[in-house]
Design an enzyme around this catalytic site. Structure first.
Site, PDB file in Angstrom:
ATOM      1  N   GLY A  99       0.788  -1.222   0.000  1.00 23.67           N
ATOM      2  CA  GLY A  99       0.000   0.000   0.000  1.00 23.67           C
ATOM      3  C   GLY A  99       0.822   1.275   0.000  1.00 23.67           C
ATOM      4  N   GLY A 101       2.555   2.735  -2.455  1.00 29.08           N
ATOM      5  CA  GLY A 101       2.284   3.580  -3.623  1.00 29.08           C
ATOM      6  C   GLY A 101       1.021   4.399  -3.420  1.00 29.08           C
ATOM      7  N   TYR A 135      -3.791   3.048 -10.945  1.00 25.11           N
ATOM      8  CA  TYR A 135      -4.131   4.464 -11.004  1.00 25.11           C
ATOM      9  C   TYR A 135      -5.623   4.663 -11.228  1.00 25.11           C
ATOM     10  CZ  TYR A 135       0.909   5.281 -11.453  1.00 25.11           C
ATOM     11  OH  TYR A 135       2.270   5.315 -11.246  1.00 25.11           O
TER      12      TYR A 135
END
Length: 163
Positions: A99, A101, A135
């Site tokens: 987690g 990022g 993303y």
């Protein structure tokens, strides 16, 4: 700011070797290591000169820097506001899936809001489907109609010499 095991903070000059090492790891991952001409001194000057051209956050756990985000401000004429542009985000291979990022992106989004930015943007390679899914899962829109244009090296010199 500290979230779970990761402490996120602005980079300091002492972080330059770790950040530079991760920049090279990123270049290897992207199969672009042959394009790296930067060195630690250049990175230091870019981040910590009298008028820095970029900024960096680092994430550390157990006293080790394991992730970095390098960013700068751009500008939107349509919004007439500055934006925050993420040049690179990297998490060391052994630290992925924890987690980190996401925590770095959240920290950058908070910074963009604090600085009254109209946008928070970055680019992703079209073959990096894992990153694209990540993303998009964070709420980002991958802009299908936009392509990055770049002029560098000899082409930049030739363009600048035109009448």
């Amino acid at each position: 700011m500290s979230t779970s095991e990761l402490t996120i903070r602005p980079a300091t000059p002492a972080d330059i070797p770790a950040i530079f090492a991760m920049i090279f790891e990123l270049a290897v991952f992207e199969k672009l290591e042959h394009m790296v001409v930067a060195n630690e001194a250049m990175l230091h000057d870019s981040l910590f000169c009298d008028q820095p051209v970029c900024e960096a956050l680092v994430g550390e756990t157990g006293g080790e820097v394991v992730t970095f985000a390098l960013f700068f401000h751009n500008f939107s004429t349509f919004l007439c506001k500055k934006g925050l542009y993420l040049e690179d985000l990297y998490v060391r291979q052994a630290q992925r899936g924890k987690g980190y990022g996401k925590q770095m992106l959240v920290a950058l989004a908070r910074l963009a809001v604090e600085r009254d930015c109209g946008r928070f943007e970055w680019s992703v390679l079209d073959w990096n489907t894992n990153a694209i899914k990540f993303y998009e899962g964070m709420g980002a829109t991958v802009m299908p109609d936009w392509r990055v244009c770049r002029v560098t090296g000899d082409a930049l010199a030739q363009l600048s010499a035109q009448a």
